[in-house]
Scaffold this motif. Structure first.
Motif, mmCIF file in Angstrom:
data_model
loop_
_atom_site.group_PDB
_atom_site.id
_atom_site.type_symbol
_atom_site.label_atom_id
_atom_site.label_comp_id
_atom_site.label_asym_id
_atom_site.label_seq_id
_atom_site.Cartn_x
_atom_site.Cartn_y
_atom_site.Cartn_z
ATOM 1 N N LEU A 100 0.934 -1.073 0.058
ATOM 2 C CA LEU A 100 0.007 0.029 0.252
ATOM 3 C C LEU A 100 0.868 1.241 -0.027
ATOM 4 N N SER A 101 0.164 2.335 -0.592
ATOM 5 C CA SER A 101 1.070 3.325 -0.522
ATOM 6 C C SER A 101 0.974 4.335 0.650
ATOM 7 N N THR A 102 1.637 5.439 0.732
ATOM 8 C CA THR A 102 1.618 6.193 2.040
ATOM 9 C C THR A 102 0.356 6.755 2.028
ATOM 10 N N THR A 103 -0.216 7.301 0.880
ATOM 11 C CA THR A 103 -1.580 7.772 0.839
ATOM 12 C C THR A 103 -2.565 6.784 1.264
ATOM 13 N N GLU A 104 -2.516 5.639 0.697
ATOM 14 C CA GLU A 104 -3.658 4.736 1.305
ATOM 15 C C GLU A 104 -3.543 4.258 2.638
ATOM 16 N N GLU A 128 -7.368 6.781 8.992
ATOM 17 C CA GLU A 128 -8.440 7.879 9.229
ATOM 18 C C GLU A 128 -9.768 7.354 9.030
ATOM 19 N N GLU A 129 -9.880 6.243 8.282
ATOM 20 C CA GLU A 129 -11.066 5.595 8.173
ATOM 21 C C GLU A 129 -11.242 4.620 9.552
ATOM 22 N N ALA A 130 -10.279 4.172 10.166
ATOM 23 C CA ALA A 130 -10.130 3.493 11.201
ATOM 24 C C ALA A 130 -10.795 4.394 12.457
ATOM 25 N N LEU A 131 -10.608 5.429 12.489
ATOM 26 C CA LEU A 131 -11.227 6.195 13.503
ATOM 27 C C LEU A 131 -12.799 6.403 13.181
ATOM 28 N N PRO A 151 -14.545 -5.113 9.225
ATOM 29 C CA PRO A 151 -14.455 -3.630 8.803
ATOM 30 C C PRO A 151 -14.849 -3.443 7.613
ATOM 31 N N HIS A 152 -14.629 -4.434 6.455
ATOM 32 C CA HIS A 152 -15.110 -4.186 5.326
ATOM 33 C C HIS A 152 -16.623 -4.032 5.142
ATOM 34 N N LYS A 153 -17.507 -4.558 6.260
ATOM 35 C CA LYS A 153 -18.663 -4.678 6.167
ATOM 36 C C LYS A 153 -19.408 -3.287 6.525
ATOM 37 N N LEU A 203 -13.993 1.657 1.975
ATOM 38 C CA LEU A 203 -12.399 1.649 1.805
ATOM 39 C C LEU A 203 -11.465 0.478 2.279
ATOM 40 N N ALA A 204 -12.366 -0.102 3.327
ATOM 41 C CA ALA A 204 -11.730 -1.443 4.025
ATOM 42 C C ALA A 204 -12.265 -2.375 2.773
ATOM 43 N N LEU A 205 -13.264 -2.196 2.357
ATOM 44 C CA LEU A 205 -13.497 -3.371 1.031
ATOM 45 C C LEU A 205 -12.469 -3.294 -0.158
ATOM 46 N N ALA A 206 -12.296 -2.125 -0.366
ATOM 47 C CA ALA A 206 -11.570 -1.806 -1.632
ATOM 48 C C ALA A 206 -9.982 -2.375 -1.312
#
Length: 292
Positions: free
Chosen positions: A36-40, A46-49, A80-82, A86-89
């Motif tokens: 994964l890239s730094t951006t990803e 951020e999505e985790a929060l 988390p993909h549920k 972003l987690a699904l991707a």
């Protein structure tokens, strides 16, 4: 103690090559340096929060706490993909999928995701084999453990027993009360010692791809080391039935759990359809009791 695997180790790979696959076959794992890239990585953190706040934060004792306090309340969130596109991707990430095609085959499905947050003081998980918890019919279970922070010995990186997958044996397990570990059981009575283990210290964005029979564990995030976040997805061959979470009244040999995501190739059992059965939940840890 064996030499740790670090981002300077020849065990790290920049692309999926025959050497990557050969190492996976021999040792039970291989490492992608820049999965994964730094951006990803930043976006997923951020999505985790957001997942913690939106999915699990709607209670009087949690509402209004700071971001740092919120994250410290969680060890691991399952599925988390549920909850997150972003987690699904990330589960379908082309770099990860290419690695899976190399070690599993052309047809690959996923059935589980886990978002580890593991702030300072949080426990690890005792020795175990993933296939003990998620059985396949063809030993094809494979994990993609994606580091979202630099994973170090101090903050609780994974430890592996190289080659422990080769016998294809699932070792017995038992309850454990070691404060270094969460509420999961521990595997025991295997022909390896802790001195055979190697710590897998990898930078954020790298991914450890490992076999479902590989013995592995993690220790607690000791001291003041911030977080050891990781996104872990489990995959297997789409040709194999998945006899997981067996319902009453079914023949075990015919049962096929169908809450899956096809990430590569074709699904030979597509005629069975899909279900949306598993729900996201937060994993219990020692603090607060193991029965919650």
């Amino acid at each position: 103690m064996s030499t740790p695997l670090t981002d300077h180790s020849p065990a790290m790979h920049d692309s999926i090559t025959s050497d990557f696959v050969a190492q996976y076959r021999k040792n039970g794992f291989a490492i992608l340096r820049n999965a994964l890239s730094t951006t990803e990585v930043t976006a997923i953190n951020e999505e985790a929060l957001r997942i913690c706040r939106d999915g699990f934060g709607d209670s009087p004792e949690i509402r209004g706490v700071s971001d740092a306090e919120m994250l410290r309340k969680f060890l691991c969130i399952h599925y988390p993909h549920k909850l997150s596109d972003l987690a699904l991707a990330a589960m379908k990430h082309p770099t990860i999928v290419k690695a899976l095609e190399g070690v599993i085959g052309p047809n690959v499905k996923a059935m589980q995701s886990m978002l580890f947050i593991k702030s300072e003081g949080k426990p690890g998980q005792a020795w175990h084999q993933d296939e003990h918890f998620i059985p396949t019919r063809d030993r094809s279970l494979t994990a993609a453990w994606i580091a979202l922070d630099d994973a170090t010995v101090e903050n609780g990186c994974l430890w592996v027993l190289p080659g422990s997958h080769q016998r294809g044996v699932l070792y017995p397990d038992r309850k454990q009360d070691d404060p270094r570990f969460d509420c999961s059981t521990e595997a025991f009575d295997f022909p390896y010692s802790d001195n055979d283990a190697i710590p897998v210290q990898i930078p954020a964005g790298a991914a450890l791809i490992f076999n479902g029979y590989l013995l592995h564990r993690s220790l607690e995030n000791s001291g003041k080391h911030g977080y050891r976040r990781a996104l872990v997805n489990h995959y297997m061959s789409a040709e194999s039935l998945l006899p997981w979470k067996k319902p009453q009244g079914e023949y075990f040999g015919e049962y096929d759990y169908r809450d899956i995501v096809l990430v590569a190739g074709d699904d030979p059992y597509a005629h069975k359809g899909l279900v949306d059965e598993s729900k996201a939940y937060s994993r219990a840890e020692k603090d607060g009791g193991c029965d919650r």
